[in-house]
Design an enzyme around this catalytic site. Structure first.
Site, PDB file in Angstrom:
ATOM      1  N   TYR A 151       0.828  -1.209   0.000  1.00 13.82           N
ATOM      2  CA  TYR A 151       0.000   0.000   0.000  1.00 13.82           C
ATOM      3  C   TYR A 151       0.861   1.256   0.000  1.00 13.82           C
ATOM      4  O   TYR A 151       0.688   2.150  -0.837  1.00 13.82           O
ATOM      5  CB  TYR A 151      -0.915  -0.017   1.227  1.00 13.82           C
ATOM      6  CG  TYR A 151      -1.916   1.125   1.275  1.00 13.82           C
ATOM      7  CD1 TYR A 151      -2.936   1.216   0.338  1.00 13.82           C
ATOM      8  CD2 TYR A 151      -1.841   2.096   2.271  1.00 13.82           C
ATOM      9  CE1 TYR A 151      -3.861   2.264   0.388  1.00 13.82           C
ATOM     10  CE2 TYR A 151      -2.753   3.132   2.333  1.00 13.82           C
ATOM     11  CZ  TYR A 151      -3.759   3.209   1.389  1.00 13.82           C
ATOM     12  OH  TYR A 151      -4.671   4.245   1.434  1.00 13.82           O
ATOM     13  N   ASN A 180      -6.122   9.923   8.487  1.00 12.66           N
ATOM     14  CA  ASN A 180      -7.207   9.081   9.009  1.00 12.66           C
ATOM     15  C   ASN A 180      -8.568   9.775   8.906  1.00 12.66           C
ATOM     16  O   ASN A 180      -8.754  10.860   9.448  1.00 12.66           O
ATOM     17  CB  ASN A 180      -6.944   8.737  10.472  1.00 12.66           C
ATOM     18  CG  ASN A 180      -5.798   7.770  10.632  1.00 12.66           C
ATOM     19  OD1 ASN A 180      -4.676   8.088  10.268  1.00 12.66           O
ATOM     20  ND2 ASN A 180      -6.075   6.599  11.171  1.00 12.66           N
ATOM     21  N   ARG A 192      -9.770  -0.770  10.906  1.00 14.81           N
ATOM     22  CA  ARG A 192      -9.357   0.581  11.287  1.00 14.81           C
ATOM     23  C   ARG A 192      -9.786   0.860  12.725  1.00 14.81           C
ATOM     24  O   ARG A 192     -10.769   0.321  13.221  1.00 14.81           O
ATOM     25  CB  ARG A 192      -9.957   1.614  10.339  1.00 14.81           C
ATOM     26  CG  ARG A 192      -9.517   1.436   8.905  1.00 14.81           C
ATOM     27  CD  ARG A 192      -9.990   2.585   8.052  1.00 14.81           C
ATOM     28  NE  ARG A 192      -9.928   2.260   6.639  1.00 14.81           N
ATOM     29  CZ  ARG A 192     -10.108   3.149   5.667  1.00 14.81           C
ATOM     30  NH1 ARG A 192     -10.374   4.409   5.972  1.00 14.81           N
ATOM     31  NH2 ARG A 192     -10.024   2.797   4.411  1.00 14.81           N
ATOM     32  N   VAL A 193      -9.054   1.757  13.352  1.00 11.34           N
ATOM     33  CA  VAL A 193      -9.232   1.914  14.792  1.00 11.34           C
ATOM     34  C   VAL A 193     -10.623   2.438  15.159  1.00 11.34           C
ATOM     35  O   VAL A 193     -11.237   1.956  16.122  1.00 11.34           O
ATOM     36  CB  VAL A 193      -8.113   2.809  15.373  1.00 11.34           C
ATOM     37  CG1 VAL A 193      -8.169   4.225  14.818  1.00 11.34           C
ATOM     38  CG2 VAL A 193      -8.175   2.835  16.883  1.00 11.34           C
ATOM     39  N   VAL A 194     -11.173   3.384  14.400  1.00  9.95           N
ATOM     40  CA  VAL A 194     -12.482   3.941  14.756  1.00  9.95           C
ATOM     41  C   VAL A 194     -13.570   2.879  14.617  1.00  9.95           C
ATOM     42  O   VAL A 194     -14.370   2.667  15.536  1.00  9.95           O
ATOM     43  CB  VAL A 194     -12.815   5.185  13.901  1.00  9.95           C
ATOM     44  CG1 VAL A 194     -14.262   5.621  14.133  1.00  9.95           C
ATOM     45  CG2 VAL A 194     -11.864   6.325  14.236  1.00  9.95           C
TER      46      VAL A 194
END
Length: 323
Positions: A151, A180, A192-194
């Site tokens: 990526y 982000n 993804r963290v959220v």
């Protein structure tokens, strides 16, 4: 170039059924343009564009940008590429092909049509940065052979191609580097963290923090980011970028987890796991250029953006059977 017999633009959005792409499609339709949404549905989903099924100025084409596309449009937004580690590491060779071959194909189309093209690049081009916050003239600290390289280096190569087409063919290019971003229509299983924290909180799972929770990210709400896309595309041909688009407000992973727990009223516990290889410890954009050249900066605060995102996921986790 805009067709002389029609003032309405016909706009191509690759990756248009994805999280960011579908919000961009909505905004372009609000502007009364015709939109061709192209997506191979690897990470995008028709759920994101179901509401446009009968829209008279919307068209969906299932297509992989690693193959050429023969169409007529006035502008191109190139957003096609899996953008989370879970998805881009699933088939790393295809991820690199999507970034590189996809860029070549879309640039070739833009060259033939002599139309402006915007590349959705990423803050990942900075790697694990040794400069903080990150400015556009920082060249990055990227591992070229690690698990994230497909990526990171794919997007770096795409930027190279964009600027070479600009220099060699005088193509009107726009390159934005996305930090982000979060909001409704995020994929529930993108890692993804959220989305991870919200889904874990809503389903009563432990909240998983990698490392000690002190690593930071800057979170930009999707509506703000799309506004940045539009302002960049509307800018003059001398405004090539790259331009950072993100929210300079910086939060630790532990702070984010605590906000999510409070807003969801979840009883989930926070647990810690080892930090993945090459995961950046700090990420925050310097958006001075976006402020000066585009008159752009984020307006949605994290608490408000998370409320809207949590509302979306409350419905989604029931729809996809996670609760």
């Amino acid at each position: 170039m805009t067709r002389p017999y029609d003032s309405r633009k016909r706009i191509l959005v690759t990756g248009g059924a994805g999280f960011l792409g579908s919000h961009l499609v909505d905004r372009l339709l609000e502007r009364k343009h015709e939109v061709l949404c192209v997506d191979n549905l690897f990470t995008g989903t028709k759920r994101n564009i179901d509401h446009l099924h009968n829209h008279p100025r919307f068209e969906f084409l299932r297509h992989d940008v690693t193959f050429p596309l023969y169409i007529e449009v006035d502008q191109i937004f190139n957003l096609a590429c899996p953008a989370s580690p879970v998805h881009y590491q699933h088939d790393p060779v295809q991820t690199t092909k999507t970034s590189v071959h996809g860029a070549i194909n879309m640039l070739g189309l833009a060259k033939r049509l002599q139309c402006p093209i915007l590349q959705a690049s990423t803050s990942e081009v900075y790697g694990n940065p040794s400069v903080h916050p990150q400015t556009e003239d920082y060249w990055g600290n990227v591992n070229p052979i690690g698990p994230r390289s497909c990526y990171d280096e794919g997007k770096r190569c795409a930027e190279t191609l964009f600027f070479d087409y600009h220099r060699q063919h005088n193509l009107d290019i726009k390159v934005v580097r996305i930090f982000n971003t979060y909001g409704p229509r995020m994929h529930h299983a993108d890692g993804r963290v959220v989305s991870n924290f919200i889904v874990q909180a809503l389903t009563g799972q432990d909240i998983t923090i990698f490392g000690d929770g002190s690593q930071t990210r800057s979170f930009c709400y999707v509506e703000d980011l799309v506004e940045g896309f539009l302002r960049m595309m509307d800018s003059g041909p001398d405004m090539t970028g790259p331009v950072n688009l993100g929210n300079p407000g910086e939060f630790t992973m532990l702070e984010l987890a605590e906000i999510v727990l409070r807003q969801t009223k979840s009883k989930s516990k926070i647990v810690y796991q080892p930090l993945p290889q090459d995961d950046p410890l700090q990420r925050r954009p310097d958006i001075s250029i976006a402020k000066e050249k585009l008159n752009w900066e984020p307006t949605v605060e994290l608490e408000e953006g998370l409320r809207r995102t949590i509302d979306y996921f409350r419905h989604l986790v029931k729809e996809v059977g996670l609760v």
